[in-house]
Design a protein around this motif. Structure first.
Motif, PDB file in Angstrom:
ATOM      1  N   LEU A 172       0.805  -1.220   0.000  1.00  0.00           N
ATOM      2  CA  LEU A 172       0.000   0.000   0.000  1.00  0.00           C
ATOM      3  C   LEU A 172       0.841   1.275   0.000  1.00  0.00           C
ATOM      4  O   LEU A 172       0.615   2.160  -0.825  1.00  0.00           O
ATOM      5  N   PRO A 173       1.820   1.417   0.903  1.00  0.00           N
ATOM      6  CA  PRO A 173       2.636   2.641   0.860  1.00  0.00           C
ATOM      7  C   PRO A 173       3.372   2.808  -0.470  1.00  0.00           C
ATOM      8  O   PRO A 173       3.556   3.937  -0.939  1.00  0.00           O
ATOM      9  N   VAL A 174       3.744   1.696  -1.078  1.00  0.00           N
ATOM     10  CA  VAL A 174       4.478   1.764  -2.349  1.00  0.00           C
ATOM     11  C   VAL A 174       3.610   2.359  -3.445  1.00  0.00           C
ATOM     12  O   VAL A 174       4.028   3.271  -4.164  1.00  0.00           O
ATOM     13  N   LEU A 175       2.382   1.859  -3.578  1.00  0.00           N
ATOM     14  CA  LEU A 175       1.535   2.380  -4.648  1.00  0.00           C
ATOM     15  C   LEU A 175       1.125   3.828  -4.391  1.00  0.00           C
ATOM     16  O   LEU A 175       0.956   4.614  -5.320  1.00  0.00           O
ATOM     17  N   ILE A 176       1.007   4.203  -3.101  1.00  0.00           N
ATOM     18  CA  ILE A 176       0.688   5.599  -2.784  1.00  0.00           C
ATOM     19  C   ILE A 176       1.854   6.512  -3.154  1.00  0.00           C
ATOM     20  O   ILE A 176       1.669   7.589  -3.738  1.00  0.00           O
ATOM     21  N   VAL A 177       3.069   6.083  -2.831  1.00  0.00           N
ATOM     22  CA  VAL A 177       4.251   6.880  -3.166  1.00  0.00           C
ATOM     23  C   VAL A 177       4.379   7.019  -4.677  1.00  0.00           C
ATOM     24  O   VAL A 177       4.701   8.104  -5.194  1.00  0.00           O
ATOM     25  N   GLU A 178       4.134   5.930  -5.404  1.00  0.00           N
ATOM     26  CA  GLU A 178       4.205   6.006  -6.867  1.00  0.00           C
ATOM     27  C   GLU A 178       3.208   7.039  -7.403  1.00  0.00           C
ATOM     28  O   GLU A 178       3.534   7.834  -8.289  1.00  0.00           O
ATOM     29  N   CYS A 179       2.003   7.020  -6.849  1.00  0.00           N
ATOM     30  CA  CYS A 179       0.987   7.995  -7.265  1.00  0.00           C
ATOM     31  C   CYS A 179       1.433   9.425  -6.986  1.00  0.00           C
ATOM     32  O   CYS A 179       1.267  10.313  -7.833  1.00  0.00           O
ATOM     33  N   VAL A 180       1.986   9.647  -5.813  1.00  0.00           N
ATOM     34  CA  VAL A 180       2.431  10.987  -5.433  1.00  0.00           C
ATOM     35  C   VAL A 180       3.530  11.464  -6.372  1.00  0.00           C
ATOM     36  O   VAL A 180       3.497  12.601  -6.881  1.00  0.00           O
ATOM     37  N   VAL A 181       4.498  10.593  -6.639  1.00  0.00           N
ATOM     38  CA  VAL A 181       5.640  10.963  -7.481  1.00  0.00           C
ATOM     39  C   VAL A 181       5.180  11.303  -8.895  1.00  0.00           C
ATOM     40  O   VAL A 181       5.497  12.372  -9.434  1.00  0.00           O
TER      41      VAL A 181
END
Length: 526
Positions: A159-168
């Motif tokens: 979950l944190p990984v996909l959120i970070v990808e979205c933010v970036v």
């Protein structure tokens, strides 16, 4: 098990994203004075090699690490070869049709603009809805895939990984638009090719194949499913590519038709090699005795690639982690910019202020993340979109040929919807009840089901769509003939339209500051 440590895994994942953020923001700063037209598209600006890297980066995502090895464990070498050819070769359609559409609608940068010019507003909005739904599903599947990939490779929470990808990706695409996606895809495409090569060499060197397992596996022999896929996959992938605005944006970005042909040809060869290598890991996992594994705790074919990596050194897994994040970021930012450019063009006619467009990039991402967290099978998401496109696209492209000048938007819409209804009718007859007929539309039993259900669905969709389209044509002409007779007017529904008297100038300026990318007038729906 060759899994990097917790600290190393975090470093690999988040430093990769940090690098892309820095690169993206840095490039966006250099593009800060670009116009709205340049934010939304890059018509006639790119040469062959950058185009090739972009098509590679846009065509691949982290989901390939699930789908291709899984098919290899089921349909063997035959399945790998067919899937690879079906993934790469359909891109050539953009090289073939791109110049034709650009001559007909030189101002546009997405397929829906030509659709509006040829078939009218209603058909354009209909195709736009299909396009944005497809892009939404692809964004969901990409986030779902990267979350699962990182979890399987490193044990980290996805979950944190996909959120970070979205933010970036949201930060740099909202700042730079299509141009930033194109430039970052150049970097990411080159990285993917290099990382795939390193991972392939490492797997080849480190994996021990038990030759006694090769013949009993049956993976060297053709199968009924393999022959069915020879039809299903080309139809599904070819038609679905039409819905991906990310490909059309890159098609219209080519400087010349030659650049387009050369760039796509390079991309096709690279994609064929990459997906064949990835798919082969399913064969290797089987022949190494890793798949299907212990009968008490069998390995799912969808994770055959990751089961294989468990036997390899941690440094190999580390390379694959970076490769996966790169693949996912490249695909995801392409879908983001395509979604925004499509919505801006089709819904708002490119008249929104650029800051509203940038805000749209941020807003779109919220429902994508929510759905991705709850997403079902990644392959299931693709299949729904594939079946939809198989019904819609054949009746749409008929209008590219001027011989069929009498083909209008009414036929396109009725044909597309009729194609889906035909799948339901086929399923009802094949399974003997309407409930299973309805489930076939969603392909709930998957692509690799026994029997002829999936194959029949992909035959029913395009064939049914065309038949419904011609039925709609007959209905429209009949209605127009009756109306003409009642009014005492001449029946002119089959008259050649005026635009066929002369071709448009291919060199018409494609960008205007107020509303870039808009065609000249709307076609006829009825």
């Amino acid at each position: 098990m060759g899994q990097p440590s917790f600290q190393a895994s975090n470093a690999l994942v988040y430093l990769t994203y940090a690098a892309f953020l820095i690169i993206g923001v840095g490039i966006a700063w250099t593009l800060r004075k670009q116009s709205k037209g340049e934010f939304l598209s890059g018509n006639r600006t790119q040469t062959a090699f950058p185009l090739a890297l972009n098509f590679i980066a846009s065509a691949l995502g982290s989901g390939i690490l699930f789908a291709y090895p899984q098919l290899a464990t089921i349909a063997g070498v035959q399945g790998v070869v067919i899937y690879a050819l079906s993934s790469g070769c359909p891109l050539l359609i953009f090289a073939a049709l791109g110049p034709i559409i650009r001559r007909k609608c030189p101002e546009g940068f997405v397929l829906t603009e030509w659709t509006r010019q040829r078939y009218g507003i209603a058909t354009a909005l209909y195709l736009s809805a299909m396009t944005m739904l497809t892009l939404f599903l692809y964004m969901v599947s990409e986030l779902s895939a990267i979350g699962q990939v990182v979890n399987l490779l490193t044990g980290l929470d996805g979950l944190p990984v996909l959120i970070v990808e979205c933010v970036v990706t949201t930060i740099y695409t909202s700042l730079g638009g299509f141009s930033i996606s194109f430039l970052t895809d150049n970097v990411q495409g080159a990285m993917v090719v290099g990382l795939i090569a390193i991972a392939a060499i490492a797997i080849g060197v480190e994996t021990k194949i038990d030759t006694s397992l090769i013949d009993p596996s049956g993976l060297l022999k053709p199968s009924l499913l393999g022959w069915q896929l020879l039809y299903i996959l080309p139809v599904a992938i070819l038609t679905n590519d039409f819905f991906l605005s990310s490909f059309w944006l890159r098609t219209f970005a080519s400087k010349t038709d030659k650049d387009l042909w050369v760039g796509i040809s390079i991309a096709v060869v690279a994609i064929l090699i990459i997906v064949t290598l990835v798919g082969s890991t399913g064969l290797i996992a089987t022949w190494a005795g890793i798949y299907p594994g212990d009968p008490e705790n069998p390995v799912d074919g969808a994770v055959a690639f990751f089961a294989l990596l468990e036997q390899l050194p941690a440094w190999v897994v580390g390379f694959v982690v970076v490769m996966s994040c790169t693949l996912s970021t490249a695909a995801f930012d392409s879908f983001q910019t395509a979604m925004v450019s499509t919505a801006s063009n089709d819904l708002f006619r490119n008249k929104l202020n650029i800051w509203w467009i940038r805000a749209g990039v941020v807003v779109i991402i919220i429902p994508v993340v929510v759905v991705a967290i709850r997403a079902p099978s990644i392959l299931q998401i693709y299949l729904i979109s594939d079946l939809l496109s198989a019904a819609v696209i054949p009746v749409l492209v008929i209008g590219l040929n001027d011989t069929f000048y009498w083909w209008r938007g009414f036929e396109v819409v009725v044909g597309g919807l009729g194609g889906i209804f035909t799948v339901f009718l086929f399923g009802t007859v094949y399974y003997g009840n309407a409930k299973d007929g309805g489930k076939l539309i969603l392909l709930e039993q998957g692509l690799f089901q026994e029997g002829w259900g999936a194959f029949g669905a992909f035959v029913a969709a395009p064939v049914g769509g065309i038949l419904w389209g011609f039925a709609a044509l007959a209905l429209r002409l009949g209605i127009q003939w009756v109306i003409a007779k009642k009014k005492g007017a001449r029946f002119d529904a089959l008259d050649r339209p005026g635009y066929l008297e002369g071709e448009r100038d291919e060199d018409v300026d494609a960008i205007s500051e107020d509303a870039p990318g808009l065609g000249k007038g709307d076609g006829k729906f009825f």
